[in-house]
Design an enzyme around this catalytic site. Structure first.
Site, PDB file in Angstrom:
ATOM      1  N   GLU A  88      -3.634  22.204 -30.008  1.00  0.00           N
ATOM      2  CA  GLU A  88      -2.881  21.855 -31.215  1.00  0.00           C
ATOM      3  C   GLU A  88      -3.435  22.515 -32.472  1.00  0.00           C
ATOM      4  O   GLU A  88      -2.776  22.506 -33.515  1.00  0.00           O
ATOM      5  CB  GLU A  88      -2.864  20.337 -31.386  1.00  0.00           C
ATOM      6  CG  GLU A  88      -1.998  19.637 -30.353  1.00  0.00           C
ATOM      7  CD  GLU A  88      -2.066  18.122 -30.442  1.00  0.00           C
ATOM      8  OE1 GLU A  88      -3.038  17.607 -31.035  1.00  0.00           O
ATOM      9  OE2 GLU A  88      -1.145  17.459 -29.936  1.00  0.00           O
ATOM     10  N   GLU A 119     -15.741  17.330 -10.952  1.00  0.00           N
ATOM     11  CA  GLU A 119     -16.589  16.807 -12.025  1.00  0.00           C
ATOM     12  C   GLU A 119     -18.004  16.498 -11.532  1.00  0.00           C
ATOM     13  O   GLU A 119     -18.920  16.314 -12.337  1.00  0.00           O
ATOM     14  CB  GLU A 119     -15.975  15.558 -12.637  1.00  0.00           C
ATOM     15  CG  GLU A 119     -15.982  14.338 -11.761  1.00  0.00           C
ATOM     16  CD  GLU A 119     -15.278  13.158 -12.425  1.00  0.00           C
ATOM     17  OE1 GLU A 119     -15.921  12.098 -12.531  1.00  0.00           O
ATOM     18  OE2 GLU A 119     -14.108  13.291 -12.821  1.00  0.00           O
TER      19      GLU A 119
END
Length: 314
Positions: A88, A119
Site C-alpha cells: 500500500e 515458518e
C-alpha cells in the site's frame, strides 16, 4: 538456532479465554457482541506500545532518509499483514516499490495458500532477506504474534549480526518470548476468543500498528503536507479527483486550472503545489524540491512562499 519445540501453552496468545468458553453455544447476537467488546482491546494494546512505535518510526525514517529500505518479515497472518502494508505504500505515498518490502515465508504462493511448515525454518528467514539484498543500511521489522516463529527469529538474528536496524513486533510479553532486536514492540491483546487464532485480536493490533508505523515514517520523510497525501500516485480517476481536490483545498485553484497544473507537473501533486505557491515553471520547481526537499514544507520555507489556502501551523 533451532526451533524451541516445547509446549507453547504459556504464551498469552495461546491461552484459553474464559469469556468465550461457551462460544459454540452462544446465540449469534451474543457471539457478535462478545467479538465487538473484545475488539476494543487491540486499540488499547497499540496505545500502550506508543513509546516503542515512536522510537521505531524515528529510527526507520532515519534509515530510509539515508537511502536504506524497510523490510517486513513474517509467516502466516503476520507475514501477510506485512506484505499488505508494504504493497500500500507506493500508491499512497508514491514511494519506490523497493523502498518498503514485505517478505513472507513461502513467498507469493503463501499469500493465497497457507504454508505453515515454512515458518519453522530458522535459516529461511536469513536466506529470504539475502535474496532481496538486505544490508546493514536497511531496517527490518520482524512480525510474529507469538514471538517464537523461527523464520522471523532467524531474520532478526541476521539483521543484528550485520548491523541493520531490527524491530520486533509480537503480541506476547518479552519475558514469555524474547526476540533479538533493537526496538521491541509488544501488542498485548490477551487470549483470543477462538483459542490460538491470532488472525483475530493479534492480527487487528498488528495491522493497526503497521498503519501507524508506515504512515509515521512517510510523514517524517516529507510525503505528507498537513494531513494530505501530496505524493499520492495519480493512477486512476479516483486518485486524480483526490489530487485535484488537494490542489483546490491547499492552493485555492479552480478545477480547470488545477488540471492544467497537474498535467504540467506530470501527475506530481507535490510539484504542482510548489508551482502554484512559487510561480515557478515545472523544471525550476523540480530543481527546488531536489535542493530543499524532499518534503514540500521544507521547499516552501526555503523559497519563502506559502500555499494560500493551506491551514496554518498552530
Amino acid at each position: 538456532m533451532s526451533e524451541p519445540n516445547g509446549d507453547r501453552g504459556h504464551l498469552l496468545t495461546e491461552r484459553s479465554n474464559p469469556a468465550s468458553e461457551a462460544l459454540d453455544r452462544l446465540p449469534t447476537a451474543d457471539l457478535v457482541e462478545l467479538f465487538c467488546a473484545n475488539d476494543l482491546l487491540p486499540q488499547q494494546a497499540v496505545a500502550a506500545a506508543a513509546p516503542a512505535l515512536t522510537a521505531a518510526i524515528d529510527a526507520i525514517a532515519a534509515r530510509l532518509g539515508a537511502g536504506g529500505r524497510l523490510f517486513y518479515l513474517g509467516a502466516g497472518t503476520s507475514g501477510r499483514l506485512g506484505v499488505l502494508d508494504a504493497a500500500e505504500c507506493p500508491p499512497t505515498f508514491c514511494s519506490p516499490p523497493e523502498q518498503v518490502q514485505g517478505v513472507l515465508a513461502g513467498g507469493a504462493a503463501a499469500l493465497l495458500r497457507s504454508s505453515e511448515g515454512l515458518e519453522d525454518l530458522h535459516q529461511a528467514g536469513r536466506d529470504d532477506l539475502l535474496a532481496r539484498g538486505f544490508s546493514a543500511t536497511d531496517a527490518l521489522v520482524g512480525i510474529a504474534a507469538g514471538g517464537t516463529t523461527p523464520y522471523v527469529l532467524g531474520g532478526l538474528d541476521h539483521g543484528r549480526a550485520i548491523g541493520a536496524l531490527t524491530v520486533a513486533m509480537a503480541c506476547v510479553p518479552a519475558d514469555q518470548a524474547a526476540m533479538p532486536c533493537d526496538i521491541d514492540i509488544r501488542l498485548l491483546t490477551g487470549p483470543e476468543l477462538l483459542t490460538g487464532s491470532t488472525r483475530l485480536k493479534a492480527g487487528t493490533a498488528t495491522k493497526m500498528a503497521l498503519n501507524i508505523l508506515s504512515t509515521g515514517v512517510m510523514v517524517r520523510l516529507g510525503k505528507v503536507f498537513g494531513n494530505r497525501m501530496v505524493d499520492v500516485a495519480v493512477t486512476n480517476s479516483k486518485l486524480e479527483d483526490r489530487a485535484l481536490r488537494i490542489l483546490r483545498d491547499l492552493a485555492g485553484l479552480p478545477r480547470t486550472q488545477a488540471q492544467e497544473l497537474l498535467q504540467q507537473a506530470r501527475g506530481s501533486v507535490r510539484l504542482a503545489l510548489l508551482m502554484a505557491a512559487s510561480g515557478l515553471e515545472a523544471q525550476a520547481a523540480r530543481d527546488a524540491l531536489e535542493r530543499h526537499g524532499p518534503g514540500l514544507r521544507q521547499a516552501l520555507d526555503a523559497l519563502a512562499v506559502s500555499l494560500p489556502a493551506a491551514p496554518r501551523s498552530r
